[in-house]
Design a protein around this motif. Structure first.
Motif, mmCIF file in Angstrom:
data_model
loop_
_atom_site.group_PDB
_atom_site.id
_atom_site.type_symbol
_atom_site.label_atom_id
_atom_site.label_comp_id
_atom_site.label_asym_id
_atom_site.label_seq_id
_atom_site.Cartn_x
_atom_site.Cartn_y
_atom_site.Cartn_z
ATOM 1 N N GLU A 182 0.807 -1.224 0.000
ATOM 2 C CA GLU A 182 0.000 0.000 0.000
ATOM 3 C C GLU A 182 0.839 1.273 0.000
ATOM 4 N N THR A 186 1.275 6.306 -3.832
ATOM 5 C CA THR A 186 1.470 7.710 -3.473
ATOM 6 C C THR A 186 0.600 8.598 -4.363
ATOM 7 N N GLY A 188 -1.965 10.473 -3.314
ATOM 8 C CA GLY A 188 -2.536 11.622 -2.630
ATOM 9 C C GLY A 188 -3.956 11.373 -2.146
ATOM 10 N N PHE A 189 -4.544 10.248 -2.522
ATOM 11 C CA PHE A 189 -5.905 9.931 -2.083
ATOM 12 C C PHE A 189 -5.896 9.637 -0.589
ATOM 13 N N ARG A 190 -6.991 10.017 0.074
ATOM 14 C CA ARG A 190 -7.154 9.712 1.484
ATOM 15 C C ARG A 190 -8.444 8.930 1.667
ATOM 16 N N TYR A 191 -8.424 7.949 2.551
ATOM 17 C CA TYR A 191 -9.563 7.054 2.726
ATOM 18 C C TYR A 191 -10.110 7.188 4.138
ATOM 19 N N GLY A 192 -11.426 7.062 4.279
ATOM 20 C CA GLY A 192 -12.031 7.169 5.592
ATOM 21 C C GLY A 192 -13.548 7.123 5.498
ATOM 22 N N ALA A 300 -4.861 15.814 -4.387
ATOM 23 C CA ALA A 300 -5.701 15.994 -3.206
ATOM 24 C C ALA A 300 -7.097 16.408 -3.639
ATOM 25 N N THR A 302 -10.760 17.953 -2.179
ATOM 26 C CA THR A 302 -11.361 18.653 -1.060
ATOM 27 C C THR A 302 -12.838 18.884 -1.316
ATOM 28 N N ARG A 308 -10.589 17.902 3.525
ATOM 29 C CA ARG A 308 -10.195 16.791 2.676
ATOM 30 C C ARG A 308 -11.369 15.835 2.496
ATOM 31 N N ASP A 310 -12.550 12.257 1.900
ATOM 32 C CA ASP A 310 -12.079 10.879 1.985
ATOM 33 C C ASP A 310 -12.798 9.975 0.990
#
Length: 324
Positions: A182, A186, A188-192, A300, A302, A308, A310
């Protein structure tokens, strides 16, 4: 063992909805005659801020015309990019980091804008069938490992049950000893968890001059069922893709300095910069902005309030849509 792409076909069962936009495919290409490894493992530096410790993902250019379907290996991809090419059609770039499928394909040629897109990774391996001759020097100079059939023929084979050029398949294990993990993503994605807000949506369709993609929410699958040109997308090895997150990213598309055998200019998709996007997850649509200040940066996303945005855990499809 030779791959047989006829392995599982699904009967077309269609549905769908629409939103609009534009794009393109296929060009005459020539082989890439140099093995990315013959220059030594450290010949090409990693992008600033990224090192070999990060791991290097595998990116594969995948054919996406009707004759190329059903494809193989899409289900194992962490990210699938949909980009325009000549003729109003589309092509896919699948990125693998957390697992490698046994086979991927059909594999097709690279484009100039792929080099910019891949700069976000630390010296990725690019698997492709070839490229226009004038583009080959740029590929050689790019910070990646270029692995075409000319460079490493043992990694590829052709399915005699399909017509060329839609019959070239890659065996990833011949290029990478194992999935890098993982940390190699790289992006830039963010997960949540799902953000607040958003609007319920059952489907979205993106239209190109000679192609269209539709993503239909499936609560049962927890993802967006993919359809192309009015038919459900299936794969020979993992059934129907249902990515939990789909991004419709508005980008500038301009003519590149290269052209196909008919003289048509190859579209160049600019993935560095900023713009608008629509993020689909959990059966909802979120207005978003995207930003990628430099080629070595990830992207990124937003929300409208600047926070941000997710993504849902799992596979992400990013569809590059020409900005209005």
């Amino acid at each position: 063992m030779r791959h047989r792409a006829r392995t599982r076909r699904a009967a077309p069962t269609a549905m769908l909805l629409a939103v609009a936009l534009t794009a393109s495919l296929a060009a005459g290409c020539t082989g890439h005659g140099r093995d990315g490894d013959d220059r030594g493992p450290d010949h090409v530096p990693s992008p600033p801020g990224k090192s070999a410790a990060t791991g290097s993902p595998l990116a594969v250019k995948i054919d996406n015309v009707r004759a190329a379907r059903p494809q193989t290996g899409l289900g194992a991809a962490d990210v699938v990019y949909v980009e325009e090419v000549e003729g109003g059609l589309t092509r896919l770039m699948a990125v693998y980091a957390t697992r490698l499928p046994e086979t991927v394909g059909p594999v097709r040629s690279a484009r100039e804008s792929d080099l910019e897109l891949l700069r976000q990774f630390a010296r990725p391996t690019l698997a492709f069938s070839g490229a226009q001759r004038a583009l080959l020097p740029l590929i050689d100079q790019a910070p990646l490992r270029a692995q075409s059939p000319d460079a490493i023929p043992g990694a590829y084979d052709r399915d005699p049950g399909r017509a060329a050029p839609h019959n070239l398949y890659l065996h990833p294990a011949a290029l990478l000893p194992a999935a890098p993990g993982e940390a190699a993503l790289t992006t830039g994605f963010r997960y949540g968890p799902a953000p607040d807000g958003g609007a319920p949506v059952s489907a979205r369709t993106v239209r190109y001059p000679a192609a269209r993609l539709t993503f239909t929410w499936s609560a049962e699958r927890g993802g967006w069922l993919v359809a192309m040109d009015g038919e459900p997308t299936v794969t020979t090895d993992s059934g129907r893709p249902a990515p939990p997150t789909v991004v419709l990213q508005q980008v500038t598309v301009r003519a590149s300095g290269y052209h196909d055998v008919l003289g048509n200019r190859t579209p160049y998709t600019e993935t560095v910069g900023s713009g608008r996007a629509e993020v689909l997850r959990d059966g909802r649509s979120y207005d978003a902005s995207w930003s990628r200040p430099a080629a070595t940066d990830g992207t990124a996303f937003t929300a409208a309030d600047g926070s941000r945005l997710d993504f849902a855990a799992g596979q992400v499809w990013v569809v590059f849509v020409p900005a209005p």
